[in-house]
Write an enzyme that holds these catalytic residues in place. Structure first.
Site, short mmCIF file in Angstrom:
data_model
loop_
_atom_site.label_atom_id
_atom_site.label_comp_id
_atom_site.label_asym_id
_atom_site.label_seq_id
_atom_site.Cartn_x
_atom_site.Cartn_y
_atom_site.Cartn_z
N HIS A 1 7.76 8.09 -3.77
CA HIS A 1 6.60 7.21 -3.66
C HIS A 1 7.04 5.75 -3.72
CE1 HIS A 1 5.87 6.18 -8.13
NE2 HIS A 1 7.07 6.72 -8.04
N HIS B 1 -3.38 6.44 -5.43
CA HIS B 1 -1.92 6.48 -5.22
C HIS B 1 -1.53 7.81 -4.58
CE1 HIS B 1 2.10 4.98 -5.85
NE2 HIS B 1 2.46 6.11 -6.45
N ASP C 1 0.86 -1.18 0.00
CA ASP C 1 0.00 0.00 0.00
C ASP C 1 0.89 1.23 0.00
OD1 ASP C 1 -2.60 1.30 2.22
OD2 ASP C 1 -1.93 1.91 0.25
N CYS C 2 0.82 2.01 -1.06
CA CYS C 2 1.68 3.18 -1.20
C CYS C 2 1.50 4.16 -0.05
CB CYS C 2 1.38 3.89 -2.52
SG CYS C 2 -0.35 4.43 -2.68
N SER C 3 0.29 4.22 0.51
CA SER C 3 0.02 5.18 1.57
C SER C 3 0.73 4.81 2.87
CB SER C 3 -1.49 5.28 1.83
OG SER C 3 -2.03 4.02 2.18
#
Length: 212
Positions: A183, A171, A118-120
């Site tokens: 990122h 994203h 999960d990029c977050s």
């Protein structure tokens, strides 16, 4: 952020991931991170009182879920330190923290559990390690911040994208200045720097948010 619990000191990322996932299965909001020492550690909890953080840690310890632990006090976070002293730049601290993950094959048991990624997670961890309680997933992060025009972005702000089309945020990355952001792209890729002028990110850009 209030009082948190820190555990583990691993040279291998997989060990920290397994510990984070074990805590998550037990209903604990845990996250792993790369410490400035070069070791991977895990944190969880956000308590107003020291006693509450210690109580949660001792409960998990008695169940054999965690071993030795350390209580992180609010005064240790960059946000509190800068506010107290009037010296330092919290935005710069956020970027320094995010940069620590560059080159790391970031794996996160977050929104996209099928991919274990999960990029977050990257943005959330970078903020929480500096004392700011950012939500876990990208859509909640987008709703939590205040809107910033692309031309007014400052380092430490977050930039959001609808990578699957439409306007739904899927994203997120952290703006570091000069039209660039850090990122975690996708499973199998390492954390890296990208440019907002890239045709894909230019096309899918939804907006920027600030929390400071």
């Amino acid at each position: 952020m209030g009082f948190s619990v820190q555990i583990g000191a691993f040279s291998q990322l997989d060990n920290a991931v397994r510990l984070e996932q074990s805590l998550t299965r037990h209903g604990v909001d845990a996250y792993y991170f790369l410490h400035e020492s070069g070791l991977y550690k895990v944190r969880f909890g956000n308590h107003e009182q020291y006693a509450d953080a210690r109580s949660e840690a001792e409960r998990l310890q008695s169940q054999g879920i965690i071993g030795r632990f350390f209580i992180v006090i609010p005064e240790e976070y960059a946000a509190a330190r800068i506010q107290r002293s009037g010296e330092g730049d919290l935005r710069a601290e956020l970027v320094v923290t995010a940069r620590r993950f560059l080159g790391v094959p970031y794996r996160w048991g977050g929104e996209d559990r099928n991919n274990g990624f999960d990029c977050s997670g990257l943005t959330m961890v970078s903020y929480r390690l500096n004392g700011l309680n950012l939500p876990r997933n990208s859509r909640m992060q987008y709703r939590a911040g205040r809107s910033v025009a692309k031309k007014d972005l400052q380092q430490g702000d977050l930039v959001f994208f609808a990578t699957k089309g439409g306007k739904r945020v899927t994203h997120v990355g952290m703006y570091i200045g000069g039209g660039k952001f850090i990122h975690a792209p996708r499973t199998g890729k390492t954390v890296r720097v990208a440019n907002l002028s890239n045709s894909f990110f230019k096309k899918t850009y939804v907006g920027g948010r600030s929390y400071l």
